[in-house]
Enzyme design. Structure first.
Site, PDB file in Angstrom:
ATOM      1  CB  SER A 159      -0.881   0.020   1.254  1.00  0.00           C
ATOM      2  OG  SER A 159      -1.485   1.288   1.446  1.00  0.00           O
ATOM      3  CE1 TYR A 185      -2.921  -1.590   6.019  1.00  0.00           C
ATOM      4  CE2 TYR A 185      -2.318   0.634   5.351  1.00  0.00           C
ATOM      5  CZ  TYR A 185      -2.863  -0.601   5.052  1.00  0.00           C
ATOM      6  OH  TYR A 185      -3.325  -0.865   3.779  1.00  0.00           O
TER       7      TYR A 185
END
Length: 324
Positions: A159, A185
C-alpha cells in the site's frame, strides 16, 4: 539482474479494471491461491482469474461468509485458514499440496488495517502478524508447488500506506513504544513490499518471480476500523457517505483496485521481471527519499534489498518457516 524500479509503459492506467488487463489471457491449467478471496478486491481478483480459466483455492477465516460470497463460483475450492494461527496455515497449505502438484500464482491479498492493539497467540502485533508473517509462512509452505511450476508469480498486496513509516527492527511488536495503529499498518505494508524484493531475489533462479502492489484507496471491509469522520477527512467518502472515485489520485472502484494485482499476476509484459513495487498497472516510480510528499511511487525504505534480507531472516526466526 534486478528489475529496475521504472515504469515500462504498459498501456494501462489508474482507471483500468481487472477485466481490462485480463483480456486475451488464458489461464486454463493454472492453479491459483488468493488469500482474502471472498471479499473486496480479493473477490474481484478471484472472479476475473476464474473467468480466464484458472483453478482457484481460497483460504477463509470465516467459512460461512466465504461460501456465501462464492456461491456463484462453485468450482472455487475453499478451506479454512486464519493468518494469525500458524497451525491453520499449515493445514491449509497441506490441503493445497495434497491436491495440486504445481502452483502458478499465489496472491497474498488478505489484510487488516489500523485496528486497536491486538496480538496473536505468540504475542506478535496483529497487523505485522496477519499482513506479513502469516503470508510469509504460507508462501514458505507452498514453496514446493511454486517451484515445481517453473513459471510462478507471487503477488504481495502492499500500500502507499508504507509512506507513513518503515520497520522498527528494535521493537516490531510495540512492546516498548506506544502503539499507533497507522504506524503499525505502515510497518506491515513496508514489510509486504520488502518481502517481494527478497522472495524475488531467491526465487527467480527457480522461475518464481514476486511483485508488490498498491491497489489504491477503496471502500471495502478493510476500512471497518475507520470512523465515518476519518473517511470523510481522508476524502475517501463524501458527505453523503458515498465513495469518492478519482483513480488518478488513488481513489478507485473495486474493479479498478484489483487491476494491478491481476496485471502483475498475468501480464506477459512482466516476463523476466520481478522484485518491484507496482501501482496503476505499471511499475511505480522510485521516489528519491522516504520523506517525499508524493502520494504516488515507492519510497526507498520499501525496496531496500538490505532491509529486505534482514526482514527475511527475522521472519524465518519469528515463524520457524523457510524455503528449505
Amino acid at each position: 539482474m534486478p528489475t529496475p524500479q521504472n515504469a515500462i509503459g504498459s498501456g494501462f492506467g489508474a482507471a483500468s479494471t481487472a477485466q481490462d488487463v485480463i483480456h486475451g489471457i488464458n489461464l486454463r491449467g493454472k492453479n491459483v491461491v488468493v488469500t482474502g478471496g471472498y471479499s473486496g478486491i480479493g473477490l474481484e481478483t478471484v472472479r476475473v482469474l476464474r473467468s480466464a480459466g484458472a483453478k482457484i483455492f481460497v483460504p477463509a477465516r470465516d467459512m460461512a461468509k466465504a461460501e456465501q460470497a462464492l456461491r456463484d463460483m462453485p468450482d472455487v475450492v475453499v478451506h479454512g485458514m486464519d493468518l494469525l494461527d500458524p497451525a491453520s496455515i499449515e493445514r491449509f497449505a497441506e490441503r493445497v499440496l495434497d491436491t495440486t502438484d504445481a502452483l502458478h500464482l499465489l496472491i497474498n491479498n488478505a489484510g487488516v488495517m489500523a485496528p486497536p492493539l491486538m496480538r496473536d497467540g505468540r504475542g506478535y502485533e496483529s497487523q505485522f502478524s496477519a499482513n506479513h508473517l502469516g503470508h510469509f509462512q504460507l508462501t514458505c509452505r507452498l514453496w514446493p508447488a511454486l517451484a515445481r511450476s517453473r513459471d510462478a508469480r507471487v503477488i504481495a498486496l502492499s500500500s502507499y500506506g508504507h509512506r507513513r513509516g518503515g520497520i522498527d527492527f528494535s521493537d516490531i511488536h510495540f512492546e516498548r513504544r506506544p502503539y499507533d495503529p497507522w504506524l503499525a499498518y505502515a510497518q506491515s505494508k513496508t514489510a509486504n513490499a520488502l518481502f517481494a524484493v527478497a522472495l524475488d531475489s531467491i526465487g527467480r533462479h527457480q522461475g518464481v518471480r514476486a511483485f508488490s502492489v498498491h491497489p489504491g484507496a477503496i471502500i471495502t471491509d478493510l476500512v471497518r476500523y475507520m470512523s465515518r469522520e476519518q473517511l470523510e477527512a481522508g476524502q475517501i467518502i463524501d458527505k453523503n457517505g458515498d465513495p469518492i472515485i478519482d483513480p488518478e489520485n488513488n481513489k478507485k472502484t473495486i474493479p479498478q483496485g484489483a487491476s494491478t494485482t491481476v496485471w502483475c499476476a498475468t501480464s506477459p509484459q512482466l516476463l523476466g521481471m520481478g522484485g518491484v513495487y507496482c501501482a496503476d498497472c505499471d511499475i511505480a516510480e522510485a521516489l528519491p527519499s522516504d520523506d517525499s510528499a508524493n502520494l504516488h511511487g515507492v519510497r526507498p525504505r520499501a525496496i531496500d534489498p538490505v532491509a529486505a534480507g534482514r526482514l527475511w531472516q527475522l521472519s524465518e526466526q519469528l515463524t520457524g518457516a523457510s524455503l528449505d
